[in-house]
Design an enzyme around this catalytic site. Structure first.
Site, mmCIF file in Angstrom:
data_model
loop_
_atom_site.group_PDB
_atom_site.id
_atom_site.type_symbol
_atom_site.label_atom_id
_atom_site.label_comp_id
_atom_site.label_asym_id
_atom_site.label_seq_id
_atom_site.Cartn_x
_atom_site.Cartn_y
_atom_site.Cartn_z
ATOM 1 N N ASP A 1 -55.060 30.984 31.806
ATOM 2 C CA ASP A 1 -55.376 30.004 32.859
ATOM 3 C C ASP A 1 -56.830 29.553 32.753
ATOM 4 O OD1 ASP A 1 -53.232 29.230 34.352
ATOM 5 O OD2 ASP A 1 -53.393 30.844 35.823
ATOM 6 N N LYS B 1 -42.495 28.362 34.114
ATOM 7 C CA LYS B 1 -43.361 28.786 33.008
ATOM 8 C C LYS B 1 -42.584 29.679 32.036
ATOM 9 C CE LYS B 1 -47.370 28.283 35.974
ATOM 10 N NZ LYS B 1 -48.331 28.868 36.911
ATOM 11 N N GLN C 1 -49.981 34.840 39.022
ATOM 12 C CA GLN C 1 -49.675 33.652 39.830
ATOM 13 C C GLN C 1 -50.441 33.713 41.150
ATOM 14 O OE1 GLN C 1 -47.690 31.010 38.820
ATOM 15 N NE2 GLN C 1 -48.327 29.983 40.697
#
Ligand code: NAP
Length: 297
Positions: free
Chosen positions: A121, A54, A98
């Site tokens: 997200d 990412k 994460q």
């Protein structure tokens, strides 16, 4: 019939170019680029690889990455304080915690601290609520990626029968909401669904996100349907290989369009994360982000 194979790698590459262009325009306008903060807790190898990917993807499109790493035994208040600081930092457009975080940390509660306008997200309760109510907000990356693939394949969603197999908060539920927003008639299936094959057989669009290799077979698929395979299953072959939830070879003889695994849905997730970061930057400045193809904002 031989299905059109939807090339997720090519679509994701195009989307990254679109995002890079958006980032250039944003940076020219505001004299600084959008920023994405990733927060990695502990030393799980797979998570570290995902985060590195990412970060690299951000650099490639001109988004400034901020890399935060904390030991597995970090006290929860310390991690919460970091998220609060990032919420208040104007250089940080998006925050990504994460998951999973190591126990006893509560990943859901910690994710919930992320401000909805920085929730790239799209997984907080506020973002999920905004999606359900049709309000502006950041949408979860993998379902958003599927919407783009459907648009690229030319699949008509208006009035179509769409079946989503899987009802996770991460994928199945937001996927169903996005399809509904696109005026599909949506059925959500799960492990207790009766007559799953029968339900699938009437669908114009099947989206499988279960985690069971090659579960969807050709006799589940109506001729001419579009089949999107979200599943990622590691097969114990030598060398190890990946398989989706769909029996690709057999289903491609029946479907009109199908995604492969790998190379279908997978590459779309990071591309959508980058897009969400630019959108987040604009949302924080109360600017409308230009609509991109296949997007239900
Ligand atoms: P999950 O949380 O484990 O959810 C799986 C869903 O499948 C559940 O709703 C479960 O039903 C349902 N299910 C299990 N067995 C079933 C059966 N026999 N028949 C019908 N439904 C069944 O998984 P997830 O996070 O949504 O992920 C699903 C798959 O997609 C995984 O393979 C994952 O690796 C993959 N994935 C890929 C990406 C990507 O490519 N970027 C992103 C996300 C997920 P219940 O709710 O009743 O238990």
């Amino acid at each position: 019939m031989k299905a059109q194979v939807i090339d997720g790698r090519a679509v994701a590459a195009r989307m990254r170019e679109e995002v890079a262009e958006e980032v250039r325009a944003y940076t020219a306008q505001h004299a600084e680029p959008p920023g994405l903060a990733t927060v990695l807790v502990g030393d799980d190898e797979a998570s570290a690889v995902y985060v590195a990917g990412k970060q690299r993807a951000c650099e490639e499109v001109g988004i400034r990455p901020y890399d935060h790493r904390l030991p597995a035994d970090v006290p929860e208040p310390e991690l919460a304080a970091l998220l609060d600081r990032l919420n208040g930092d104007p250089r940080v457009s998006g925050i990504l915690l994460q998951l999973p975080v190591p126990p006893p940390l509560d990943g859901t509660a910690l994710t919930g601290r992320i401000h909805a306008r920085k929730d790239v997200d799209g997984l907080t309760a506020v973002s999920a609520g905004a999606l359900a109510l049709g309000h502006e907000g950041l949408r979860p990356c993998t379902p958003a990626g599927v919407m783009r693939l459907l648009a690229e394949a030319g699949t008509e969603l208006e009035g179509a029968d769409a079946v989503v197999i899987g009802r996770s908060n991460l994928f199945g539920k937001p996927m169903a909401q996005l399809l509904l927003a696109a005026n599909a008639t949506v059925t959500i299936c799960h492990s207790r669904t009766r007559h799953l094959a029968h339900v699938c057989r009437r669908a114009d669009v099947i989206i499988a996100a279960v985690g069971r290799a090659r579960m969807v077979t050709a006799d589940w698929v109506k001729p001419g349907a579009t089949v999107i395979d979200v599943g990622v299953n590691r097969l114990d072959t030598d060398p190890p290989t990946l398989a989706g939830d769909v029996d690709f070879d057999a289903v491609s003889e029946v479907a009109a369009a199908i995604t492969p695994v790998p190379g279908g849905v997978g590459p779309m997730t990071i591309a959508c994360l980058l897009r969400n970061t630019v959108r987040a930057a604009r949302l924080q400045r109360a600017e409308a982000a230009p609509a991109l193809r296949g997007e239900i904002a």
